[in-house]
Design an enzyme around this catalytic site. Structure first.
Site, PDB file in Angstrom:
ATOM      1  N   SER A  99      -2.811  -8.042   2.758  1.00 41.28           N
ATOM      2  CA  SER A  99      -3.003  -7.927   4.203  1.00 41.28           C
ATOM      3  C   SER A  99      -3.303  -9.285   4.829  1.00 41.28           C
ATOM      4  O   SER A  99      -2.801  -9.601   5.911  1.00 41.28           O
ATOM      5  CB  SER A  99      -4.145  -6.952   4.495  1.00 41.28           C
ATOM      6  OG  SER A  99      -3.826  -5.687   3.972  1.00 41.28           O
ATOM      7  N   ARG A 154      -1.807  -5.104  -8.646  1.00 43.63           N
ATOM      8  CA  ARG A 154      -0.672  -6.010  -8.488  1.00 43.63           C
ATOM      9  C   ARG A 154      -0.616  -7.021  -9.611  1.00 43.63           C
ATOM     10  O   ARG A 154       0.423  -7.620  -9.878  1.00 43.63           O
ATOM     11  CB  ARG A 154      -0.776  -6.757  -7.147  1.00 43.63           C
ATOM     12  CG  ARG A 154      -0.638  -5.870  -5.936  1.00 43.63           C
ATOM     13  CD  ARG A 154      -1.164  -6.561  -4.701  1.00 43.63           C
ATOM     14  NE  ARG A 154      -2.585  -6.857  -4.846  1.00 43.63           N
ATOM     15  CZ  ARG A 154      -3.287  -7.594  -4.000  1.00 43.63           C
ATOM     16  NH1 ARG A 154      -2.694  -8.137  -2.960  1.00 43.63           N
ATOM     17  NH2 ARG A 154      -4.565  -7.797  -4.203  1.00 43.63           N
ATOM     18  N   HIS A 181       0.843  -1.207   0.000  1.00 42.78           N
ATOM     19  CA  HIS A 181       0.000   0.000   0.000  1.00 42.78           C
ATOM     20  C   HIS A 181       0.878   1.257   0.000  1.00 42.78           C
ATOM     21  O   HIS A 181       0.589   2.232  -0.696  1.00 42.78           O
ATOM     22  CB  HIS A 181      -0.897   0.025   1.246  1.00 42.78           C
ATOM     23  CG  HIS A 181      -1.916  -1.076   1.316  1.00 42.78           C
ATOM     24  ND1 HIS A 181      -1.987  -1.961   2.356  1.00 42.78           N
ATOM     25  CD2 HIS A 181      -2.910  -1.426   0.460  1.00 42.78           C
ATOM     26  CE1 HIS A 181      -2.989  -2.814   2.153  1.00 42.78           C
ATOM     27  NE2 HIS A 181      -3.557  -2.523   1.005  1.00 42.78           N
ATOM     28  N   LYS A 184     -17.371  -7.280   8.032  1.00 40.10           N
ATOM     29  CA  LYS A 184     -16.083  -7.968   8.154  1.00 40.10           C
ATOM     30  C   LYS A 184     -15.644  -7.980   9.607  1.00 40.10           C
ATOM     31  O   LYS A 184     -16.022  -7.111  10.382  1.00 40.10           O
ATOM     32  CB  LYS A 184     -15.026  -7.235   7.314  1.00 40.10           C
ATOM     33  CG  LYS A 184     -14.971  -7.680   5.870  1.00 40.10           C
ATOM     34  CD  LYS A 184     -13.666  -7.245   5.218  1.00 40.10           C
ATOM     35  CE  LYS A 184     -13.583  -7.708   3.780  1.00 40.10           C
ATOM     36  NZ  LYS A 184     -12.356  -7.210   3.123  1.00 40.10           N
TER      37      LYS A 184
HETATM   38  N1  COA Z   1      -0.277  -3.791  -1.950  1.00 40.76           N
HETATM   39  C1  COA Z   1      -0.558  -4.783  -1.119  1.00 40.76           C
HETATM   40  N2  COA Z   1      -1.781  -5.310  -0.968  1.00 40.76           N
HETATM   41  C2  COA Z   1      -2.750  -4.782  -1.708  1.00 40.76           C
HETATM   42  C3  COA Z   1      -2.541  -3.733  -2.592  1.00 40.76           C
HETATM   43  C4  COA Z   1      -1.234  -3.232  -2.701  1.00 40.76           C
HETATM   44  N3  COA Z   1      -0.949  -2.234  -3.516  1.00 40.76           N
HETATM   45  N4  COA Z   1      -3.691  -3.441  -3.193  1.00 40.76           N
HETATM   46  C5  COA Z   1      -4.610  -4.281  -2.678  1.00 40.76           C
HETATM   47  N5  COA Z   1      -4.036  -5.085  -1.786  1.00 40.76           N
HETATM   48  C6  COA Z   1      -4.671  -6.183  -1.064  1.00 40.76           C
HETATM   49  C7  COA Z   1      -5.110  -5.804   0.315  1.00 40.76           C
HETATM   50  O1  COA Z   1      -4.072  -6.003   1.239  1.00 40.76           O
HETATM   51  C8  COA Z   1      -6.250  -6.744   0.526  1.00 40.76           C
HETATM   52  O2  COA Z   1      -5.751  -8.006   0.861  1.00 40.76           O
HETATM   53  P1  COA Z   1      -6.618  -9.090   1.620  1.00 40.76           P
HETATM   54  O3  COA Z   1      -7.897  -9.278   0.869  1.00 40.76           O
HETATM   55  O4  COA Z   1      -5.722 -10.247   1.569  1.00 40.76           O
HETATM   56  O5  COA Z   1      -6.838  -8.565   2.995  1.00 40.76           O
HETATM   57  C9  COA Z   1      -6.874  -6.891  -0.851  1.00 40.76           C
HETATM   58  O6  COA Z   1      -5.853  -6.546  -1.749  1.00 40.76           O
HETATM   59  C10 COA Z   1      -8.066  -6.001  -1.051  1.00 40.76           C
HETATM   60  O7  COA Z   1      -7.619  -4.753  -0.725  1.00 40.76           O
HETATM   61  P2  COA Z   1      -8.331  -3.391  -0.453  1.00 40.76           P
HETATM   62  O8  COA Z   1      -7.628  -2.428  -1.325  1.00 40.76           O
HETATM   63  O9  COA Z   1      -8.307  -3.070   0.980  1.00 40.76           O
HETATM   64  O10 COA Z   1      -9.742  -3.601  -1.025  1.00 40.76           O
HETATM   65  P3  COA Z   1     -11.039  -4.028  -0.347  1.00 40.76           P
HETATM   66  O11 COA Z   1     -11.622  -5.023  -1.285  1.00 40.76           O
HETATM   67  O12 COA Z   1     -10.899  -4.416   1.060  1.00 40.76           O
HETATM   68  O13 COA Z   1     -11.854  -2.679  -0.365  1.00 40.76           O
HETATM   69  C11 COA Z   1     -12.953  -0.816  -1.427  1.00 40.76           C
HETATM   70  C12 COA Z   1     -12.048  -1.997  -1.564  1.00 40.76           C
HETATM   71  C13 COA Z   1     -12.920  -0.209  -0.033  1.00 40.76           C
HETATM   72  C14 COA Z   1     -12.467   0.218  -2.409  1.00 40.76           C
HETATM   73  C15 COA Z   1     -14.377  -1.274  -1.834  1.00 40.76           C
HETATM   74  O14 COA Z   1     -14.712  -2.444  -1.132  1.00 40.76           O
HETATM   75  C16 COA Z   1     -15.413  -0.229  -1.551  1.00 40.76           C
HETATM   76  O15 COA Z   1     -15.436   0.793  -2.197  1.00 40.76           O
HETATM   77  N6  COA Z   1     -16.274  -0.461  -0.553  1.00 40.76           N
HETATM   78  C17 COA Z   1     -17.321   0.479  -0.171  1.00 40.76           C
HETATM   79  C18 COA Z   1     -18.699  -0.012  -0.617  1.00 40.76           C
HETATM   80  C19 COA Z   1     -18.941   0.344  -2.048  1.00 40.76           C
HETATM   81  O16 COA Z   1     -18.908   1.477  -2.456  1.00 40.76           O
HETATM   82  N7  COA Z   1     -19.240  -0.690  -2.836  1.00 40.76           N
HETATM   83  C20 COA Z   1     -19.506  -0.525  -4.237  1.00 40.76           C
HETATM   84  C21 COA Z   1     -18.234  -0.513  -5.008  1.00 40.76           C
HETATM   85  S1  COA Z   1     -18.567  -0.365  -6.699  1.00 40.76           S
END
Ligand code: COA
Length: 160
Positions: free
Chosen positions: A128, A90, A17, A41
């Site tokens: 993560s 990634r 990140h 979650k």
């Molecule tokens: N480096 C390391 N890990 C990364 C990364 C990076 N550059 N980019 C993503 N990841 C990993 C995270 O560590 C996480 O890993 P895990 O699943 O093993 O814990 C995974 O990728 C997902 O990461 P994250 O970026 O936190 O995405 P998310 O899916 O948890 O959340 C949101 C994404 C918050 C943008 C999305 O869920 C959201 O917008 N939610 C709000 C509700 C909404 O609006 N929904 C409609 C969307 S259209």
């Protein structure tokens, strides 16, 4: 003034990140790392813990701040008048998951544009949940996360 939002769960923030933050911070006037409060979650770290850990990790960038949000990302980007949503890529599979979300967010907030940042090869395998898994079993995550996160993981798993 161009405002970028980098949303995510950040449970916990990793060097992957931070690689994205390092690339994005110089491109915008201001950047918000937005921690999703997702009641569905069961995160390891509370929102407050995640905010503190991120704050410590991004203190070196004067134009980066940390906030939390719940509900739709598009409502949050409209509320803070964000110009850009940043997502790190990634792999091709990240892109496949991200494209429909970006398109839906564009539909819901016609102002904010999603920008994808390719992560460096070094962080392509970091996530993560893998960090949590390695730390839970006593593995060394020092190269994967900031020091404060490393210490926080150690104390979480020592107390369980
Ligand atoms: N480096 C390391 N890990 C990364 C990364 C990076 N550059 N980019 C993503 N990841 C990993 C995270 O560590 C996480 O890993 P895990 O699943 O093993 O814990 C995974 O990728 C997902 O990461 P994250 O970026 O936190 O995405 P998310 O899916 O948890 O959340 C949101 C994404 C918050 C943008 C999305 O869920 C959201 O917008 N939610 C709000 C509700 C909404 O609006 N929904 C409609 C969307 S259209």
């Amino acid at each position: 003034m161009r405002l970028a939002v980098y949303p995510g769960t950040f449970d916990p923030i990793t060097n992957g990140h931070l690689d994205v933050v390092a690339k994005v911070a110089p491109l915008f006037d201001s950047c918000v790392i937005a921690v999703l409060h997702n009641p569905n979650k069961q995160p390891l770290f509370t929102v407050e813990e995640r905010l503190d850990l991120i704050q410590a990790a991004v203190a070196c960038w004067a134009n980066v701040r940390v906030e939390s949000f719940s509900g739709l990302l598009a409502d949050y980007t409209k509320q803070i008048e964000a110009d850009v949503v940043v997502r790190g890529l990634r792999s091709v599979s990240d892109f496949e998951a991200e494209l429909p979300m970006a398109q839906m967010n564009q539909r819901l907030d016609t102002h904010a544009v999603t920008v994808f940042i390719p992560t460096s090869r070094d962080s392509a395998d970091i996530s993560s949940s893998l960090v949590r898994q390695v730390a839970m079993h006593g593995g060394d995550v020092a190269a994967l996360v900031p020091l404060a996160v490393c210490n926080a993981l150690r104390s979480k798993f020592m107390s369980t």
